[in-house]
Structure formats: structure tokens, C-alpha cells
Write a protein that holds these residues in place. Sequence first.
Motif: not given
Length: 597
Positions: A416-422, A530-532, A539-543, A561-568
Motif C-alpha cells: 500500500a505504501s509503495t502503491c501510493n508512491e507509484a 507497480i503491478a497494482i 482503469g482496469e474495471p473494478g480494480i 492470496d490477498l494479492l491475488k484479489i488484485c490479480g498479482v
Amino acid sequence: MPTREEMDQEYCWKLEDIFETDELWMDSCTELEKGIEEFRELKGELSRGPEQMYQVLCKSDELQKRLESIYVYANQKYHQDTGNQRYQEMSGKAADLSVRLSDALSFVEPEILSVEDRVLEQWLADFEPLGGYRRYLEEEMRLKPHILSEEMEGVLARAGELGNSPQQIFMAFNNADIDFGTILDENDEEAVLTHGRYVTFMESRDRRVRKEAFQKLYETYGKHKNMLAATFAANLKQARFFASLRRYPSTLEAALDGGNIPVTVYHRLIEAVHDSLPAMYDYVALRKRLLKLDELHMYDVYVPMIERPEKEISFSEAREIVKSGLQVLGEDYTALLEEGFENGWIDVYENQGKRSGAYSWGAYGTHPYVLLNYSGNLNSVFTLAHEMGHAIHSYYSDHAQPYAYAGYRIFVAEVASTCNEALLIHYLLEQASGQEERAHLINYFLDQFKGTLFRQTMFAEFEQKAHEMLAESGSVSAQGLCELYYGLNQKYFGPDMVSDPEIALEWSRIPHFYTPFYVYQYATGFSAAIAISSKILRGEPGIVEKYKEFLSGGSSRDPIDLLKICGVDMTSKEPVAEALRVFAEYVGELDGMFRKF
């Protein structure tokens, strides 16, 4: 450097949201001590039936929640001024209570594991409230081979304080005792060298300042290298001790098993980065050319490659930049940011004795907290976004999950922290007013890759080899650690970098090494982020909704498994490889822009 008492309270966190006064904290300690003794009387109850098991587990959660508030309050008071004797003592008392509670809880796991699997499954079916602990109980069964007898669990709990000693010794030395003296700044004025100011000095355009700060810092660590090596060796030994007693083949497997992370994830990270070291070497060569240096030294690693006057960014400006950059996550997310900015979540500026660096922490039932040492540059803005990512991750998980599942695993802690930076860097690149500003921002983003994906993987490889060195020879020395670290530094930075002798000591100043096998997760988390973030920006639907589901997951599922929620899927090399491809592309873009200038 101002004292804590001289700080403007507007920029200090409000620890009174946990306890209004130190006296109330003491009262809570007394209540916890009483609760610990009462809990000991519940020994034997867990295996009597589903209702008794449920009641004991609820009582255990209640005590652990109280301890969490006590521990966080005392340590954050200590961190805001590590030289304060009162808060040193309170931190010590909280640590003692933690050990005592662990000892009191030591019968819980053995009693749970004494219940046959089929009986436990029947209890879960017969008594609905116990179902709230299903995942916890299933995890206990998974870890059953590593749970010891009740007597041995009690011994390990009491040994916990000894196990924490190396870290406590290092923290006391590194935050309160060490004195780097002074250097001459850009204006030839004497300036105190601190952890926070070292970062600023290393970004200085004045190479003399960078070199002097670099040499002064490592000269100081060098004077204590044998003590620091002994302290680090003790940390390696305590990790080996606990891993061995819990029947793990290695400290690495012990560290990763708590989150059910396959050790192949660790090895694949290092392999993937090794495969992409040519891109890192291209980056180093580009840095050397852009800085117009005959030799690139380790004190040239942090200064921006693009010479662009960097204006002072006030904290209020930083707040607005972060909010704008994260608007893509929705109004509810930015509303939480604003709440944190306005309501005492953050301790902003450096003061005498304050813990170095930055972190987010908190106790269940109160809002999260963020410690900063804000210095008014672009890096500080990104640090704010990073730590608020942690804080809001905690906020989501605390509000969505019961206490038993609210705390997320370390493996996903940096996502979450790095996603914010990206997301923030993408926003700033879009807002860039011209090629020069874009080049400056690409420079920053590349440095994040260098510092997070490459550097933390180098740290991870150092840790792995240091633990293996201890396992093979039974001891480690300052010389051995320095030689190991120096060799890795040469490997990761390549032929265009002069690996100064001082850099061999860098291992001695890294606090995260005292939490074994933590740092690799910065690199895996960066790759997942970076992937998320790429999915969100496409704009991936529902992401966005899936991402918030991930943030709300706590430890209700395995991190993978938590990351797989986002397809990673972090069991594959693809997220790391994709992040490294992005790095190579930006190196190429900046190189092309440079050749046009």
C-alpha cells in the motif's frame, strides 16, 4: 536542533488519543498485570469444550489489545525523545509486560493442538461463535510441527526478552548514544551531522559536502565496528536459536513460514534482480555521465542526476500534493488522508533524540500514527505518501477485521505504501511543465527503483549470506561482514561505480537487519505495488474496489492470496520482472533525453 519541549504541538502526534496521561497508562499496566495473573488460572480450559475454548481465546485477545496500547504508547513516547529517561523506563516496562503476557499465553497453543483435528472441526460446527476463530485455529494446525510442549513454550516466551536484546542495544546506540560530530555545509558553516541531516547532505549539489558527510558518518561507525558486529552476531544467534528449537531447517524458513510464504519467493527475487543487473549498470553509467564525473563514488549515489533547483516544499504543500496524487483512489481514501493530516496522526519534524527515519504504527481501537523527520524536499513528500499508505492500510484492516485478523502480514506491508508512491509519481509526471521537470521526476523514480528494488534485494542477499555464514562457521566477525557486504556492493553497482572502502561498513547502520528477513519484502512489495498501480492507472474495471478489499483483508487470508484479489501472483517471477522492465524503460528514456540535450 530543537528539544522535544520546544516543538510546535501542531506538528506533533497526539498520543493522548491512546492514553490521555502517563498516569492512565500506568493504571492500564496495573490492570494488565492483574489480567495476566487471572489468565494463568484458565490453564486447562481450552481443551474442555468449544465454549471454553471460545472464552479463553476472547480473553487472550482482550489482554493482547491492552498490551498493544500500552506498548505502542510507551515506545512512541520513547521514540519522540530517546534520551528521555522516563520514557526509556516506560518502554522497558512495556517490554517486560510483553514477555510476561507471552509467558502467560504459552499454554494456549499446546492446549489447542492437544485437541484432535476431527474434534476441533466438530466444535467449530457445533458452536457458531467459535467459527470467528476458524482461520486462527487452522493456522495453528498448519504450524503444529513447530509448536513445542507447554513447558518449552513457556521457556521460549521468557527467553523473548533476551532475544530482543540485540535490537534494543543497537537502537539505544544508534538513536541516543552515537555522535557524528559536525561538518561544514554548503555555506562553509558548521552543521551538526545527524541521521536525518545525513540524507539531506547526501543529496547536496556540493560534492565536498557529500564526501565529508559520507566519510564522517562511516568513520564514526568504524570506531564501533567490533561492538556492532558483536551485537549483530548476537541477533543472528538469537534468530538461529528460536528457529532451531522450533524445528526449522534455517532461519529463513522460520521467518517466512509465519506468513506461509514459500522460500522460493525469496530466491526468485534475488535471481530476477541478478538477471537485470545490466539495467542497473546502465543506470550507474548514466548517472556518471549526467553528473559529469571521471569517477562515480558511493557518496554520488543520492544527489539528483538532473541539476534542477529544488524548492523548499512546506508540509502544508506536501499534504496537498499527496492528496491530489491519490485522488484516483476515490473520495473515501482522500477523506482519510485529510483526517490523518488534521487530527494528530503525524509527528512531522526532527528534534533532539527523536528516532531516525520514518514509520507507521498504532494500536487496535485507535487511529494509526506516522513518525516522520520531514525535511522539505521531494523525497519527504514521497515519504509522507508512503507512510500514509501504511497508516490507511491499517485503518482499513482495523475497521474491517476483528482483532484476531486485523494485523496484516509483513509480506504485504509495503504494498500500500509503495502503491501510493507509484500513483504519486505518475501524477507528477503528468503535471510536469516540460522536459526538464519530467527528466527530474524520472530521475527520482529511478532512484526509488535503485533504493527499493535493487538495494533492498542486495540487503536481502547480505542477510541470507550472513545467516548462512553463522550456520556454517558458528561465528561472524566485523571483517567477515565487511568483506561480504563490500563484495555484494561491487556486484550490484557494477564496473562504473567506485566502491569506497567506507561502504563496507554500511551493514552496521541498518536497523531493519535486526528484524531478520524483513527487507526483501520492500522489493517484493514494490514489485506488487507497480503491478497494482499500473492496473489502477489503466482503469482496469473494478480494480480500485479490489484494491480496497485487499487493504481490508488484514490477515484473514494468506498474503499470497490477498494479492491475488488484485490479480498479482507473487509465486511467479513476473511481477518482479515486470517492475524491472519498467526500470529499464525509464533508464532508456532518460538516456535518450540526455543525448538530445
